[in-house]
Enzyme design. Structure first.
Site, mmCIF file in Angstrom:
data_model
loop_
_atom_site.group_PDB
_atom_site.id
_atom_site.type_symbol
_atom_site.label_atom_id
_atom_site.label_comp_id
_atom_site.label_asym_id
_atom_site.label_seq_id
_atom_site.Cartn_x
_atom_site.Cartn_y
_atom_site.Cartn_z
ATOM 1 N N LYS A 72 -21.752 19.389 -18.249
ATOM 2 C CA LYS A 72 -21.972 20.978 -18.217
ATOM 3 C C LYS A 72 -21.913 21.538 -19.840
ATOM 4 C CE LYS A 72 -20.603 24.999 -15.719
ATOM 5 N NZ LYS A 72 -19.656 25.614 -14.822
ATOM 6 N N ARG A 95 -13.832 37.640 -5.640
ATOM 7 C CA ARG A 95 -13.979 38.983 -6.243
ATOM 8 C C ARG A 95 -14.566 40.325 -5.411
ATOM 9 N NH1 ARG A 95 -16.689 36.002 -11.123
ATOM 10 N NH2 ARG A 95 -17.635 35.144 -9.023
ATOM 11 N N SER A 115 -16.722 34.398 -15.978
ATOM 12 C CA SER A 115 -16.708 33.760 -17.007
ATOM 13 C C SER A 115 -18.484 33.755 -17.672
ATOM 14 C CB SER A 115 -16.460 32.358 -17.090
ATOM 15 O OG SER A 115 -14.985 31.998 -16.851
ATOM 16 N N HIS A 127 -8.792 35.526 -13.831
ATOM 17 C CA HIS A 127 -8.239 34.170 -13.601
ATOM 18 C C HIS A 127 -6.795 34.365 -13.811
ATOM 19 C CE1 HIS A 127 -12.225 32.038 -15.135
ATOM 20 N NE2 HIS A 127 -11.835 31.885 -13.540
HETATM 21 O O1 PNS Z 1 -15.016 27.822 -12.197
HETATM 22 P P1 PNS Z 1 -15.388 27.359 -10.750
HETATM 23 O O2 PNS Z 1 -16.876 26.988 -10.848
HETATM 24 O O3 PNS Z 1 -15.066 28.064 -9.660
HETATM 25 O O4 PNS Z 1 -14.745 25.965 -10.487
HETATM 26 C C1 PNS Z 1 -15.164 25.049 -9.100
HETATM 27 C C2 PNS Z 1 -14.378 23.980 -9.153
HETATM 28 C C3 PNS Z 1 -13.845 23.291 -10.460
HETATM 29 C C4 PNS Z 1 -13.027 24.241 -8.534
HETATM 30 C C5 PNS Z 1 -14.907 22.949 -8.054
HETATM 31 O O5 PNS Z 1 -16.557 22.731 -8.787
HETATM 32 C C6 PNS Z 1 -14.507 21.588 -8.182
HETATM 33 O O6 PNS Z 1 -13.454 21.458 -7.438
HETATM 34 N N1 PNS Z 1 -15.127 20.596 -8.787
HETATM 35 C C7 PNS Z 1 -14.729 19.027 -8.477
HETATM 36 C C8 PNS Z 1 -15.334 18.402 -7.534
HETATM 37 C C9 PNS Z 1 -15.037 18.699 -6.096
HETATM 38 O O7 PNS Z 1 -14.119 18.400 -5.754
HETATM 39 N N2 PNS Z 1 -16.158 19.426 -5.556
HETATM 40 C C10 PNS Z 1 -15.854 20.090 -4.238
HETATM 41 C C11 PNS Z 1 -16.033 19.065 -2.942
HETATM 42 S S1 PNS Z 1 -17.676 18.178 -2.735
#
Ligand code: PNS
Length: 163
Positions: A44, A93, A131, A20
């Site tokens: 979560k 990645r 993570s 990150h």
């Molecule tokens: O750590 P991650 O799992 O890569 O994070 C994912 C994240 C937080 C970027 C994604 O789940 C997110 O944007 N969540 C908020 C809800 C949202 O906007 N979802 C996408 C469209 S439905």
């Protein structure tokens, strides 16, 4: 005069990893302003609380001038609209990440086609880090010092001592 380009790198950051951090450093050089957005997700189960994650990420990025750490809840696109952010930064990645990231980029573009997703390939040195794997390794008391920034180790230490 052109407007500053604001971007956001969002995630759970539980915990923030060296992968990150590498992406944050690189994205901060591309965009005028970069927010690191920590998702508030009460459903979560997490290793670190939101406050701990915010404190850790702040410490990790403290020397990068144009980076600000924020918490957001709900749709990322809604946060972007409200805050004049026009770019979502994501990392990949390996080819395993591509389908998921494309799906995310497509749904987000469907929700707002003025907001673009920019996908950066992770530094190959960190391409195996996630993570979830860090947490799994921790569960077996493995040495994770090469995977995460130093202050994650310090916060873990504090957590273990207070148990
Ligand atoms: O750590 P991650 O799992 O890569 O994070 C994912 C994240 C937080 C970027 C994604 O789940 C997110 O944007 N969540 C908020 C809800 C949202 O906007 N979802 C996408 C469209 S439905």
């Amino acid at each position: 005069m052109s407007r500053p380009i604001k971007a956001i790198f969002a995630g759970s950051f539980d915990p923030i990893t060296n992968g990150h951090l590498d992406l944050i450093k690189r994205a901060s050089k591309i965009f005028d302003e970069l927010k690191v957005g920590i998702l508030v997700n009460p459903n979560k189960k997490s290793l670190f609380t939101l406050d701990e994650r915010k404190k850790i990420v702040n410490e990790v990025v403290k020397d990068i001038e144009n980076v600000e750490v924020i918490l957001f809840e709900g749709l990322l696109i809604d946060y972007c609209r409200k805050n004049g952010i026009s770019v979502l930064v994501r990392g990949i990645r390996s080819s395993d990440d591509v389908n998921y990231e494309l799906q995310m980029a497509h749904i987000n573009r469907e929700l707002d086609d003025e907001i673009e997703t920019v996908i950066l390939p992770t530094n190959v040195r960190y391409s195996f880090i996630s993570s979830s794997l860090v947490k799994e390794a921790l569960g077996f008391n493995a040495d994770i010092h090469r995977l995460v920034p130093k202050c994650v180790l310090e916060e873990l230490d504090k957590k273990n001592k207070s148990k």
